[in-house]
Design an enzyme around this catalytic site. Structure first.
Site, PDB file in Angstrom:
ATOM      1  N   MET A 104       0.832  -1.195   0.000  1.00  0.00           N
ATOM      2  CA  MET A 104       0.000   0.000   0.000  1.00  0.00           C
ATOM      3  C   MET A 104       0.871   1.251   0.000  1.00  0.00           C
ATOM      4  O   MET A 104       2.095   1.164   0.017  1.00  0.00           O
ATOM      5  CB  MET A 104      -0.944  -0.021   1.204  1.00  0.00           C
ATOM      6  CG  MET A 104      -2.047  -1.067   1.061  1.00  0.00           C
ATOM      7  SD  MET A 104      -3.249  -1.012   2.405  1.00  0.00           S
ATOM      8  CE  MET A 104      -2.329  -1.860   3.672  1.00  0.00           C
ATOM      9  N   CYS A 105       0.240   2.401   0.037  1.00  0.00           N
ATOM     10  CA  CYS A 105       0.928   3.680  -0.132  1.00  0.00           C
ATOM     11  C   CYS A 105       1.524   4.167   1.180  1.00  0.00           C
ATOM     12  O   CYS A 105       1.392   3.534   2.225  1.00  0.00           O
ATOM     13  CB  CYS A 105      -0.058   4.722  -0.663  1.00  0.00           C
ATOM     14  SG  CYS A 105      -0.986   4.152  -2.099  1.00  0.00           S
ATOM     15  N   GLN A 106       2.208   5.310   1.121  1.00  0.00           N
ATOM     16  CA  GLN A 106       2.709   5.953   2.335  1.00  0.00           C
ATOM     17  C   GLN A 106       2.344   7.431   2.315  1.00  0.00           C
ATOM     18  O   GLN A 106       2.289   8.060   1.254  1.00  0.00           O
ATOM     19  CB  GLN A 106       4.218   5.772   2.486  1.00  0.00           C
ATOM     20  CG  GLN A 106       4.611   4.337   2.806  1.00  0.00           C
ATOM     21  CD  GLN A 106       5.902   4.241   3.598  1.00  0.00           C
ATOM     22  OE1 GLN A 106       6.438   5.228   4.101  1.00  0.00           O
ATOM     23  NE2 GLN A 106       6.402   3.020   3.725  1.00  0.00           N
ATOM     24  N   HIS A 118       2.378  12.157  -0.702  1.00  0.00           N
ATOM     25  CA  HIS A 118       1.944  10.768  -0.858  1.00  0.00           C
ATOM     26  C   HIS A 118       2.837  10.085  -1.879  1.00  0.00           C
ATOM     27  O   HIS A 118       3.189  10.664  -2.912  1.00  0.00           O
ATOM     28  CB  HIS A 118       0.497  10.758  -1.380  1.00  0.00           C
ATOM     29  CG  HIS A 118      -0.118   9.403  -1.559  1.00  0.00           C
ATOM     30  ND1 HIS A 118       0.042   8.663  -2.711  1.00  0.00           N
ATOM     31  CD2 HIS A 118      -0.922   8.668  -0.739  1.00  0.00           C
ATOM     32  CE1 HIS A 118      -0.637   7.537  -2.594  1.00  0.00           C
ATOM     33  NE2 HIS A 118      -1.230   7.510  -1.419  1.00  0.00           N
ATOM     34  N   ASN A 140      -3.857   6.109   2.469  1.00  0.00           N
ATOM     35  CA  ASN A 140      -3.093   4.873   2.451  1.00  0.00           C
ATOM     36  C   ASN A 140      -4.038   3.755   2.869  1.00  0.00           C
ATOM     37  O   ASN A 140      -4.611   3.802   3.963  1.00  0.00           O
ATOM     38  CB  ASN A 140      -1.906   4.968   3.425  1.00  0.00           C
ATOM     39  CG  ASN A 140      -1.360   3.602   3.800  1.00  0.00           C
ATOM     40  OD1 ASN A 140      -1.373   2.671   3.000  1.00  0.00           O
ATOM     41  ND2 ASN A 140      -0.892   3.472   5.028  1.00  0.00           N
TER      42      ASN A 140
END
Length: 282
Positions: free
Chosen positions: A1-3, A77, A108
């Site tokens: 997933m994202c940060q 992001h 996120n």
């Protein structure tokens, strides 16, 4: 997933130090290489930079690492795609206008089968669950307050109610700002710290870089940094609890809510207050 990376400050401050380390996670120290974005507020409006290239490779990211844009509220992001193609329209943060201000949102997580009806006032441009959730959040604010801008504390109260309903569909960690404050919420992973007088040196985890903030700050400066994973070795980061919402203003946390935990406690004490099913939430 994202940060995620957020910054809320008492005085206009640049984010170059934190972003240098954070951007390394887009292909060097981690694999969040499916696009990046960053937004800098200036009063009601913001400068928004997005790219579907990695923050390691993007010339725009290189500009941000070296150009000290000062702001009181910043959201950045780096993306690891779970839903939606790797395109510019799917790059966070997302931007909309509400009550004569820009609103910025970055997420996120991964929401499954999240498709409540939208009013049409806010419509996704891309095809991510994140942008859909942003549009829904803003719809809920308009539903509660109409077109008269409420106080920050009133906005926080509505977000406190809506966020756990969205979180029923998956992982929901986000940063949201309208330039007046920074709202944040985590179901799994976020961390925060405050840098203030007397300032100390900080050393990045992802790069061999250290800055002694006491040499570049004044006693009036104060900076809250919010990020998915801690950025520095030698500072104390506080982890969000599952379901915790924090409001940051003037470089410090000013309001907390443990939405998920409080809800579980209420349901445990009174079984009749069982969790609303997905079909009934909207």
């Amino acid at each position: 997933m994202c940060q995620l990376l957020g910054m809320n400050c008492a005085t206009p401050t640049d984010i170059t130090f934190s972003f240098r380390g954070f951007s390394q996670r887009a292909g060097v120290t981690s694999d969040h290489s499916d696009g990046f974005g960053i937004a800098f507020f200036e009063d009601k409006a913001c400068r928004l930079f997005v790219d579907n290239q990695s923050a390691v490779e993007s010339p725009i990211a290189e500009l941000i690492r070296n150009y000290p844009i000062k702001s009181r509220n910043v959201i950045a992001h780096i993306r690891k795609a779970t839903q939606g193609k790797i395109t510019l329209e799917n790059s966070h943060p997302f931007i909309r206008e509400l009550w004569g201000r820009h609103w910025i949102f970055a997420h996120n997580g991964d929401l499954h089968e999240f498709n409540p009806p939208l009013t049409g006032r806010f419509t996704p441009v891309g095809n991510t669950d994140s942008e859909y959730a942003f549009c829904y959040l803003l719809d809920q604010l308009v539903e509660h307050f109409g077109y008269n801008e409420p106080a920050i504390e009133e906005i926080f109260a509505v977000l406190e109610d809506v966020a756990p309903k969205i979180a029923e569909y998956g992982t929901f960690n986000y940063c949201l700002s309208n330039g007046q404050a920074l709202f944040s919420y985590a179901t799994t992973k976020l961390h925060w710290l405050v840098r203030e007088y007397p300032f100390q040196p900080a050393q990045l985890i992802d790069l061999d870089v250290e800055v002694d903030f006491s040499h570049v700050t004044t006693p009036e400066d104060r900076v809250a940094v919010i990020t998915t994973e801690p950025l520095t070795h030698n500072e104390i980061w506080t982890a969000y609890q599952p379901g915790e919402m924090i409001l940051f203003q003037h470089g410090k946390p000013v309001k907390y809510a443990f939405t998920h935990i409080e809800r579980l406690i209420r349901e445990a004490k009174n079984p009749e207050l069982k969790r609303v099913t997905k079909a009934d939430q909207y």
